[in-house]
Write a protein that holds these residues in place. Sequence first.
Motif, mmCIF file in Angstrom:
data_model
loop_
_atom_site.group_PDB
_atom_site.id
_atom_site.type_symbol
_atom_site.label_atom_id
_atom_site.label_comp_id
_atom_site.label_asym_id
_atom_site.label_seq_id
_atom_site.Cartn_x
_atom_site.Cartn_y
_atom_site.Cartn_z
ATOM 1 N N LEU A 196 0.848 -1.196 0.000
ATOM 2 C CA LEU A 196 0.000 0.000 0.000
ATOM 3 C C LEU A 196 0.883 1.246 0.000
ATOM 4 O O LEU A 196 1.051 1.932 1.007
ATOM 5 C CB LEU A 196 -0.933 -0.024 1.208
ATOM 6 C CG LEU A 196 -1.785 -1.294 1.349
ATOM 7 C CD1 LEU A 196 -2.516 -1.299 2.677
ATOM 8 C CD2 LEU A 196 -2.766 -1.414 0.187
ATOM 9 N N SER A 197 1.438 1.543 -1.171
ATOM 10 C CA SER A 197 2.464 2.584 -1.243
ATOM 11 C C SER A 197 1.930 3.978 -0.934
ATOM 12 O O SER A 197 2.652 4.826 -0.417
ATOM 13 C CB SER A 197 3.111 2.587 -2.635
ATOM 14 O OG SER A 197 2.141 2.790 -3.638
ATOM 15 N N GLY A 198 0.644 4.235 -1.215
ATOM 16 C CA GLY A 198 0.112 5.579 -0.984
ATOM 17 C C GLY A 198 -0.698 5.704 0.286
ATOM 18 O O GLY A 198 -1.425 6.690 0.461
ATOM 19 N N ALA A 199 -0.586 4.720 1.194
ATOM 20 C CA ALA A 199 -1.434 4.691 2.388
ATOM 21 C C ALA A 199 -0.739 5.324 3.588
ATOM 22 O O ALA A 199 0.487 5.454 3.626
ATOM 23 C CB ALA A 199 -1.822 3.252 2.710
ATOM 24 N N ASN A 200 -1.541 5.697 4.580
ATOM 25 C CA ASN A 200 -1.039 6.267 5.823
ATOM 26 C C ASN A 200 -1.412 5.372 6.996
ATOM 27 O O ASN A 200 -2.532 4.849 7.067
ATOM 28 C CB ASN A 200 -1.625 7.665 6.055
ATOM 29 C CG ASN A 200 -1.107 8.674 5.049
ATOM 30 O OD1 ASN A 200 0.078 8.939 4.990
ATOM 31 N ND2 ASN A 200 -1.994 9.215 4.230
#
Length: 439
Positions: A196-200
């Motif tokens: 999940l490269s764009g997750a926080n």
Amino acid sequence: MLTELLAGWIAHQRWFAGKGRPIDGLEVDSDLELAPGLRHLIVSVRQGGTRDRYQLLLGCRSDLPDRLTHARIGRDGDQELYDAVHDADLTGTLLEAMAAGRDLGPLRFRHLEGTEIDTSQRSLVLGAEQSNTSLVYGDSYICKLFRRLIPGVNPELEITGALALRKAAHIAQPYGWFETDLDGETTTLAMTQEFLSGANDGWALALASVRDLYNSPERSASEAGGDFSAESFRLGTATAEVHQELAAAFPTGVMEPAEVRELMDDQLRRLARAVEEVPELAPHAHVAEEAYRRVVEVAHEVPVQRVHGDYHLGQVMRTPTDWIILDFEGEPGQPLAERRALSSPLRDVAGMLRSFDYAARHLLADQPEADELRPQAVEWAELNRSSFLAGYSAGGGRLRGEDAVLLRALELAKAVYEVGYEARNRPTWLPVPLAAFES
């Protein structure tokens, strides 16, 4: 000699479970060449009366380039040995074997039916883990290598695989894994999932909200710029939906009154041990005792199913469109049978409620303005706890009258565990779990 080199090296690894105890012996149980210069080892480490097995990827070169010197294990004859998880020139072998479904000696590499794996991605080791090692391949995959091996199928592979086949939401897509047989049981060695490269991270998002509130002392938790309650509601809904998918994918059951009483008796024993270990808990013990007794009085039958088992804000990620739940392994260090056992889904709910309290209160430790900020911490925790519960109900989660009694008991049981943990590891944080007994 290889075993001596490994014994000296393994004792200093972050994922080694026997730190602080002398190693009595190390033996190589399995040594398999996966590719030129890459070996897969399973080693047994004896310490006192215990024996633990660990998995290693061993790289072999005549000389180490500078980029790999930090992973050096030592020299064996004319070969430099090193931890090959750090060598992207070699770790592509794992993706290739999973994509092809190869059998390499006793190792079986597999991929989930209907998925394809891009084998061109190069790996980088993720740095923050304690018990496993994760390799991130490009921006597509994360491969979790289980270092300490427990015979049996890992619950995370079992659960995410079953939910993926149901096309369930709120999970990271699993792609592949590899396994072997230990003690006659199929044993998961590693698994690969969507990265999940764009997750926080949920914990980081919650802390940003708390800090924003503390920097705006004149505003309420719902008015501050970092209001998190809408996200808490969405997370509650996602949690309920995952619980429903788990109930559909795996067997369910009912805990009978005698089993409920046995569960609460066990919690009373744990409470007594915690009071003996941490005297500060003694004045609050009656709160937990009463909560456990109330469960026996009102919760005559408790629905049970597969659950997450170690649920908190650090186990969830917020993508631009969704909450994703990770790490279905259960509580680290617990026997595999316990991690796979049926339990009340309220155990996960209780864990997340405790996590909201931690997010609000732990920043007050060693904080000179703690007394002034404490009312805001309480307000933030209450707002987000109630929002999470509202979302859980909206998502179809069961929260009836008697469930509130069980939920309160499970929360306090978690707080009892936290009291012992903080007393041993972070004494200044002890007020955080103790506060659970005052509300």
